[in-house]
Design a protein around this motif. Structure first.
Motif, short mmCIF file in Angstrom:
data_model
loop_
_atom_site.label_atom_id
_atom_site.label_comp_id
_atom_site.label_asym_id
_atom_site.label_seq_id
_atom_site.Cartn_x
_atom_site.Cartn_y
_atom_site.Cartn_z
N ASP A 130 0.83 -1.20 0.00
CA ASP A 130 0.00 0.00 0.00
C ASP A 130 0.87 1.26 0.00
OD1 ASP A 130 -2.18 -1.69 0.14
OD2 ASP A 130 -2.41 -1.49 2.31
N LEU A 131 1.94 1.25 0.79
CA LEU A 131 2.84 2.40 0.82
C LEU A 131 3.53 2.62 -0.52
CD1 LEU A 131 4.70 2.30 4.28
CD2 LEU A 131 3.18 4.08 3.41
N VAL A 132 3.92 1.55 -1.19
CA VAL A 132 4.53 1.69 -2.51
C VAL A 132 3.56 2.39 -3.46
CG1 VAL A 132 5.35 0.42 -4.54
CG2 VAL A 132 6.06 -0.30 -2.25
N LYS A 133 2.29 2.01 -3.41
CA LYS A 133 1.29 2.62 -4.29
C LYS A 133 1.09 4.10 -3.98
CE LYS A 133 -1.14 -1.73 -5.16
NZ LYS A 133 -2.41 -2.46 -5.10
N VAL A 134 1.10 4.45 -2.70
CA VAL A 134 0.96 5.85 -2.32
C VAL A 134 2.20 6.65 -2.75
CG1 VAL A 134 0.92 7.42 -0.33
CG2 VAL A 134 -0.65 5.48 -0.42
N LEU A 135 3.37 6.10 -2.54
CA LEU A 135 4.61 6.79 -2.89
C LEU A 135 4.74 7.01 -4.39
CD1 LEU A 135 7.00 4.93 -0.43
CD2 LEU A 135 6.47 7.38 -0.36
N SER A 136 4.16 6.12 -5.18
CA SER A 136 4.26 6.25 -6.63
C SER A 136 3.59 7.53 -7.14
CB SER A 136 3.64 5.03 -7.32
OG SER A 136 2.21 5.04 -7.20
N LEU A 137 2.66 8.08 -6.35
CA LEU A 137 1.93 9.27 -6.76
C LEU A 137 2.73 10.55 -6.54
CD1 LEU A 137 -1.57 8.36 -5.26
CD2 LEU A 137 -0.77 8.02 -7.61
N SER A 138 3.80 10.47 -5.72
CA SER A 138 4.57 11.69 -5.40
C SER A 138 6.08 11.48 -5.51
CB SER A 138 4.22 12.16 -3.98
OG SER A 138 4.51 11.15 -3.03
#
Length: 364
Positions: A130-138
């Protein structure tokens, strides 16, 4: 008191399609921990002390060959990222070959967590994806030449979020113009750092640079294996230096000494950098009230230190909505951080299957 937890997963790890193999958010505890000021209380057993680990020494302790698999993460329809992970069976083979407790190494048995002994670092947890997916946005902040990015992953284990940021940085940051990049990796168990965290970074670098390097192409002599020759390890070390990337490793319990060690590990500002941006990461670090309290105090201390120095800082935390049986929850973490004066923003929620979320915390 054994303090052994099983998180109800049907297998040892996240499946290679990037999806969790968890049947539900069940947590069972053979014995409930007693109240204590420490994060992982075991009566009569001291917690592991805060310790820093030298990268060059760790590289010298790696085996001559490691086997790996690829975790393919779908970034919610916006492409994907493939992250290498050392195979756990390969870790077991190494330990048995060294006759160093291969049959009893904590974390390679049937328990996800053994309180005060092993804190889950050999496995990749859903919230880290989940963190990887969030980090991909920024992730674009990695290419900011005016800021020194500093990443701190607490309870890193296989370090999927940090691996993703490291891999993106290799593509986004210009070799000659980039500012320094500091990646701080912390896990309760030093064996986790040595046996899976560092190998995963070497693998990520080698796979990314493979096409333009005969040395690395030859090192991938067998499918799913990388030869860690002295020449390969030297090339990895020299690459980090050339790209101004530092990897720092810390083990031990969250404590005042632990925070002091992390705060002493500062990347020197290079050129005309105007400041530092620190991002603290944590996945599945609040599975019990004890862990929640210590983790929250740790990130607040780190955020306050960065604020005092005029640096931008935030914490991204991924966790399950509730850990049945031991009492931790993402909602409790949000409540506690808001009571302590933090700004909390909910970034992501997983409503199907195991209910999870990712939140951002910052100081006003």
């Amino acid at each position: 008191m054994s303090g052994q937890f099983s998180f109800g997963f049907s297998g040892d790890d996240i499946e290679d399609d990037g999806q969790s193999n968890s049947a539900g958010p069940q947590v069972s505890a053979s014995t409930q921990p007693q109240a204590s000021a420490s994060a992982f209380p075991v009566p009569g057993k001291p917690l592991l002390p805060a310790t820093s680990h030298d990268l060059h020494h760790m590289l010298s302790q790696l085996p001559s060959k490691i086997a790996y698999g690829i975790l393919d993460i779908d970034l919610d329809g916006a492409g994907n990222i493939q992250l290498p992970r050392r195979e756990l069976w390969d870790v077991r083979v190494q330990l048995m070959a060294e006759d160093d407790g291969g049959d009893t190494e904590p974390g390679l048995g049937n328990h996800d967590v053994k309180t005060g002994v092993y804190e889950g670092g050999f496995k990749s947890w859903e919230s880290s994806v989940d963190l990887v997916k969030v980090l991909s946005l920024s992730k674009s902040f990695l290419s900011d030449i005016d800021t020194v990015p500093r990443l701190i992953e607490l309870g890193c284990g296989t370090a999927l979020p940090s691996l993703a940021l490291f891999q993106w940085s290799l593509s986004l940051r210009a070799p000659e113009k980039s500012s320094a990049l500091s990646i701080v990796l912390a896990d309760y168990n030093p064996t986790v750092l040595q046996l899976v965290t560092l190998p995963n970074f070497v693998l990520s670098w080698a796979l990314h640079q493979r096409a333009g390097s005969p040395l690395l192409e030859n090192a991938f002599s067998s499918e799913g294996e990388l030869d860690l020759t002295p020449e390969v390890l030297k090339a990895f070390d020299e690459f980090l230096t050339a790209r101004k990337i530092s990897l720092s490793f810390f083990s031990g319990a969250w404590s005042t000494e632990f925070i002091r060690l992390l705060n002493s590990d500062k990347t020197p500002k290079i050129g005309n950098n105007s400041g530092q941006r620190t991002i603290i990461l944590g996945a599945e670090t609040i599975y019990s009230p004890f862990a929640l309290s210590a983790f929250t105090q740790t990130i607040f201390s780190l955020l306050e230190e960065e604020k005092a120095q005029g640096n931008a800082a935030e914490a991204l935390v991924g966790a399950k909505k509730l850990y049945f049986g031991v009492g931790g929850s993402l909602d409790d973490f949000v409540t506690k951080t808001r009571e302590m004066g933090a700004n909390v923003e909910e970034l992501r929620e997983e409503a199907e299957g195991v209910r999870r979320g990712v939140v951002r915390c910052s100081l006003p």
